[in-house]
Design an enzyme around this catalytic site. Structure first.
Site, mmCIF file in Angstrom:
data_model
loop_
_atom_site.group_PDB
_atom_site.id
_atom_site.type_symbol
_atom_site.label_atom_id
_atom_site.label_comp_id
_atom_site.label_asym_id
_atom_site.label_seq_id
_atom_site.Cartn_x
_atom_site.Cartn_y
_atom_site.Cartn_z
ATOM 1 N N GLY A 1 -6.250 -6.155 5.985
ATOM 2 C CA GLY A 1 -7.508 -5.858 5.304
ATOM 3 C C GLY A 1 -7.696 -4.447 4.804
ATOM 4 O O GLY A 1 -8.780 -4.104 4.340
ATOM 5 N N ASP B 1 -5.298 -14.604 2.134
ATOM 6 C CA ASP B 1 -4.027 -14.408 2.831
ATOM 7 C C ASP B 1 -3.728 -15.649 3.661
ATOM 8 O O ASP B 1 -4.648 -16.317 4.138
ATOM 9 C CB ASP B 1 -4.067 -13.176 3.741
ATOM 10 C CG ASP B 1 -2.669 -12.648 4.059
ATOM 11 O OD1 ASP B 1 -1.871 -13.399 4.662
ATOM 12 O OD2 ASP B 1 -2.362 -11.505 3.699
ATOM 13 N N ASP C 1 -2.709 -20.547 1.920
ATOM 14 C CA ASP C 1 -1.610 -20.258 1.004
ATOM 15 C C ASP C 1 -2.047 -20.672 -0.397
ATOM 16 O O ASP C 1 -2.186 -21.861 -0.677
ATOM 17 C CB ASP C 1 -0.376 -21.048 1.445
ATOM 18 C CG ASP C 1 0.864 -20.715 0.632
ATOM 19 O OD1 ASP C 1 0.726 -20.107 -0.453
ATOM 20 O OD2 ASP C 1 1.976 -21.064 1.071
ATOM 21 N N ASP D 1 -0.638 -6.833 -2.597
ATOM 22 C CA ASP D 1 0.281 -6.100 -1.725
ATOM 23 C C ASP D 1 1.146 -7.101 -0.960
ATOM 24 O O ASP D 1 1.639 -6.818 0.122
ATOM 25 C CB ASP D 1 -0.520 -5.216 -0.758
ATOM 26 C CG ASP D 1 0.319 -4.102 -0.143
ATOM 27 O OD1 ASP D 1 1.242 -3.613 -0.814
ATOM 28 O OD2 ASP D 1 0.055 -3.728 1.013
ATOM 29 N N LYS E 1 2.615 -4.842 -5.703
ATOM 30 C CA LYS E 1 3.811 -4.321 -5.044
ATOM 31 C C LYS E 1 5.012 -5.144 -5.470
ATOM 32 O O LYS E 1 4.988 -6.372 -5.394
ATOM 33 C CB LYS E 1 3.661 -4.385 -3.520
ATOM 34 C CG LYS E 1 4.944 -3.996 -2.782
ATOM 35 C CD LYS E 1 4.706 -3.679 -1.328
ATOM 36 C CE LYS E 1 4.270 -4.861 -0.509
ATOM 37 N NZ LYS E 1 3.997 -4.478 0.888
#
Length: 209
Positions: A63, A83, A99, A124, A164
């Site tokens: 978080g 997440d 998911d 990320d 990312k």
């Protein structure tokens, strides 16, 4: 890997983790992870987040990014986090566990976003790394492709995307795809990103519908 080697490796990781100045600073400031300093540095350079914005944070647990984004967008904005792992609640953050590759989870996520479009998509995400580059890289690239697909579904015109990405096979093609979709694209390697890591952050602004 033998148990002794695993134990030695785990010991080194724990020592590095607790000696890490970013881990210590995150704890001091009440943030959930050292990853907050990556988005903080990106924000200082690229000004992605502004008060009142709607933000989607993919791969949000534990978080840190959501926590930082919620502080910046304030009470007039909203952060929608997703997440596969669980995450303790955060003020100003709507969290969906699941998911988002699954249709039901994706539909639930889109329901929380609509009818508004999103100003910023953050990702990320990273797969659990095995250490085998031949299998890790395709799995990592699959996740960033999913994040880009999310942009296509929810991002408002002139919206922004920070993701990312691990350098390796597929990186150049992915970067080219993002350059076709956004007006300005930069590659960032935040100071808090470990030197040995292949991770970089692609920061894209000015989404072109």
């Amino acid at each position: 890997m033998s148990r002794n080697k695993q134990s030695a490796s785990s010991g080194r990781w724990l020592k590095e983790h607790f000696d890490d100045k970013y881990v210590q600073e995150a704890q001091k400031r009440g943030y959930r992870s050292r990853a907050i300093f990556k988005i903080e540095e990106i924000q200082k350079k690229d000004k992605l987040l502004k008060p009142g914005m709607t933000v989607v944070d993919l791969g949000a647990a534990p978080g840190g990014w959501s926590q930082y984004a919620a502080e910046v967008v304030g009470d007039e904005g909203q952060v929608i986090a997703c997440d596969i792992l669980s995450m303790d609640s955060l003020p100003g953050v709507s969290f969906l566990q699941g998911d988002f590759r699954e249709e039901a989870v994706l539909s639930a996520l889109l329901e929380r976003i609509q009818p508004d479009m999103v100003d910023v998509v953050l990702s990320d995400m990273a797969p659990n790394m095995s250490g085998n580059l031949a299998s890790d890289q395709p799995r990592a690239m699959y996740l960033v492709e999913l994040a880009l697909e999310m942009c296509k579904q929810v991002l408002a015109p002139n919206g922004s995307f920070a993701v990312k990405v691990f350098q390796g096979e597929g990186f150049d093609q992915y970067l080219a795809e993002i350059r076709n979709m956004f007006k300005v694209v930069k590659i960032r390697k935040p100071d808090s990103s470990r030197d040995r890591s292949r991770e970089v952050y692609i920061v894209a602004t000015g989404y072109k519908l």
